[in-house]
Design an enzyme around this catalytic site. Structure first.
Site, PDB file in Angstrom:
ATOM      1  N   ARG A 158       0.817  -1.213   0.000  1.00 12.33           N
ATOM      2  CA  ARG A 158       0.000   0.000   0.000  1.00 12.33           C
ATOM      3  C   ARG A 158       0.853   1.265   0.000  1.00 12.33           C
ATOM      4  NH1 ARG A 158      -5.603  -0.084   2.584  1.00 12.33           N
ATOM      5  NH2 ARG A 158      -4.775   1.658   3.775  1.00 12.33           N
ATOM      6  N   SER A 159       2.026   1.218   0.604  1.00 17.71           N
ATOM      7  CA  SER A 159       2.925   2.381   0.543  1.00 17.71           C
ATOM      8  C   SER A 159       3.304   2.662  -0.903  1.00 17.71           C
ATOM      9  CB  SER A 159       4.180   2.139   1.384  1.00 17.71           C
ATOM     10  OG  SER A 159       3.854   1.998   2.738  1.00 17.71           O
ATOM     11  N   ARG A 183       0.948  13.039  -9.384  1.00 21.78           N
ATOM     12  CA  ARG A 183       0.830  14.476  -9.109  1.00 21.78           C
ATOM     13  C   ARG A 183       2.130  15.218  -9.421  1.00 21.78           C
ATOM     14  NH1 ARG A 183      -3.844  14.205  -9.719  1.00 21.78           N
ATOM     15  NH2 ARG A 183      -5.414  14.319  -8.068  1.00 21.78           N
ATOM     16  N   HIS A 230       1.919  15.864 -12.972  1.00 25.82           N
ATOM     17  CA  HIS A 230       0.972  16.959 -13.217  1.00 25.82           C
ATOM     18  C   HIS A 230       1.605  18.311 -12.893  1.00 25.82           C
ATOM     19  CE1 HIS A 230      -2.580  13.996 -12.557  1.00 25.82           C
ATOM     20  NE2 HIS A 230      -2.237  14.040 -13.830  1.00 25.82           N
ATOM     21  N   SER A 269       8.459   3.880   3.137  1.00 25.64           N
ATOM     22  CA  SER A 269       8.562   2.600   3.844  1.00 25.64           C
ATOM     23  C   SER A 269       8.333   2.826   5.326  1.00 25.64           C
ATOM     24  CB  SER A 269       9.944   1.974   3.620  1.00 25.64           C
ATOM     25  OG  SER A 269      10.108   0.814   4.420  1.00 25.64           O
ATOM     26  N   GLY A 270       7.275   2.238   5.848  1.00 27.63           N
ATOM     27  CA  GLY A 270       7.001   2.386   7.270  1.00 27.63           C
ATOM     28  C   GLY A 270       8.157   1.897   8.117  1.00 27.63           C
ATOM     29  N   SER A 271       8.589   0.675   7.900  1.00 29.42           N
ATOM     30  CA  SER A 271       9.648   0.073   8.712  1.00 29.42           C
ATOM     31  C   SER A 271      11.032   0.580   8.355  1.00 29.42           C
ATOM     32  CB  SER A 271       9.632  -1.446   8.548  1.00 29.42           C
ATOM     33  OG  SER A 271      10.054  -1.808   7.235  1.00 29.42           O
ATOM     34  N   GLY A 272      11.225   0.958   7.099  1.00 32.31           N
ATOM     35  CA  GLY A 272      12.558   1.338   6.639  1.00 32.31           C
ATOM     36  C   GLY A 272      13.475   0.136   6.470  1.00 32.31           C
ATOM     37  N   GLU A 273      12.896  -1.058   6.441  1.00 31.43           N
ATOM     38  CA  GLU A 273      13.691  -2.289   6.345  1.00 31.43           C
ATOM     39  C   GLU A 273      13.303  -3.157   5.149  1.00 31.43           C
ATOM     40  OE1 GLU A 273      16.310  -2.750   8.119  1.00 31.43           O
ATOM     41  OE2 GLU A 273      15.969  -1.244   9.676  1.00 31.43           O
ATOM     42  N   THR A 274      12.435  -2.678   4.278  1.00 29.42           N
ATOM     43  CA  THR A 274      11.991  -3.464   3.132  1.00 29.42           C
ATOM     44  C   THR A 274      13.185  -3.757   2.226  1.00 29.42           C
ATOM     45  OG1 THR A 274       9.865  -2.325   3.289  1.00 29.42           O
ATOM     46  CG2 THR A 274      10.306  -3.567   1.261  1.00 29.42           C
ATOM     47  N   SER A 299      -2.279   0.996   8.147  1.00 29.07           N
ATOM     48  CA  SER A 299      -3.190   1.924   7.469  1.00 29.07           C
ATOM     49  C   SER A 299      -2.919   3.381   7.817  1.00 29.07           C
ATOM     50  CB  SER A 299      -4.644   1.588   7.786  1.00 29.07           C
ATOM     51  OG  SER A 299      -5.018   0.375   7.183  1.00 29.07           O
ATOM     52  N   GLU A 359       0.110   4.662   5.964  1.00 32.19           N
ATOM     53  CA  GLU A 359      -0.144   4.800   4.532  1.00 32.19           C
ATOM     54  C   GLU A 359      -1.021   6.013   4.238  1.00 32.19           C
ATOM     55  OE1 GLU A 359       0.194   0.012   4.562  1.00 32.19           O
ATOM     56  OE2 GLU A 359      -1.772   0.969   4.575  1.00 32.19           O
ATOM     57  N   ASP A 369       0.548  14.754  -0.747  1.00 32.78           N
ATOM     58  CA  ASP A 369      -0.319  15.790  -1.315  1.00 32.78           C
ATOM     59  C   ASP A 369       0.037  17.179  -0.786  1.00 32.78           C
ATOM     60  OD1 ASP A 369      -1.718  14.164  -3.050  1.00 32.78           O
ATOM     61  OD2 ASP A 369      -3.464  13.943  -1.758  1.00 32.78           O
TER      62      ASP A 369
END
Length: 185
Positions: free
Chosen positions: A46-47, A57, A60, A86-91, A149, A152, A160
């Site tokens: 989802r990130s 954007r 755009h 990345s939420g965890s920063g470990e992906t 959630s 994200e 935005d």
């Protein structure tokens, strides 16, 4: 709790998250994007979807923006920037991208819950976002929402907000940006 009540609680959580953003980090991030060459955006799950919306954007707004992994995405080079959400920063897949981008002379910007993570430490620029479902407040979860959630959603709101700041700094209007909207739909 009914559906509308859940929606109202989500908005409250987003307000709390937005209030925790660091203004200096946000300004530095927007300035980096404005002065960079091409902007490459990546994230997993989802990130990654939030990143796709951001790249759209950016396009755009007149930036040359790409999603890592798409068939029409060119190579990254010095003067460009790789934005990683990345939420965890470990992906692991994102870590490999960050190492490759840095090796080619591009800047790496991480938007993460964990600036002290492997990706956060490797990045040239970091923006810390709140929203970790792992945060505890007296033994309670910091969010009613499942999984990541809140991160994200905060990521999309932050992206935005960056677009709005870039529009302000470049004197762009929504009408001008709409001129770059897809027209083969």
């Amino acid at each position: 709790m009914d559906t509308v009540s859940y929606a109202q609680e989500i908005v409250k959580e987003l307000q709390r998250s937005a209030a925790q953003l660091d203004a200096a980090e946000a300004e530095e991030f927007a300035a980096l994007l404005l002065r960079s060459g091409k902007v490459f955006v990546a994230g997993a799950g989802r990130s990654g979807l939030m990143g796709r919306a951001f790249a759209m954007r950016l396009m755009h707004a007149g930036k040359e923006a790409y999603i890592v992994g798409e068939t029409v995405t060119p190579g990254i080079e010095a003067g460009d920037v790789l934005v990683l959400g990345s939420g965890s920063g470990e992906t692991k897949s994102l870590l490999v991208m960050a190492e490759k981008a840095k090796g080619l002379g591009a800047a790496v910007a991480a938007v993460t819950i964990a600036p002290e993570s492997t990706i956060g430490k490797l990045a040239d620029y970091t923006v810390k976002l709140p929203g970790s479902p792992k945060e505890q407040n007296g033994g309670e979860r910091a969010t009613i929402q499942p999984m990541a959630s809140l991160f994200e959603q905060t990521l999309l709101v932050f992206y935005d907000a960056v677009i709005l700041r870039m529009m302000e700094q470049t004197g762009q209007t929504t009408t001008q940006m709409f001129g770059k909207h897809a027209n083969l739909e």
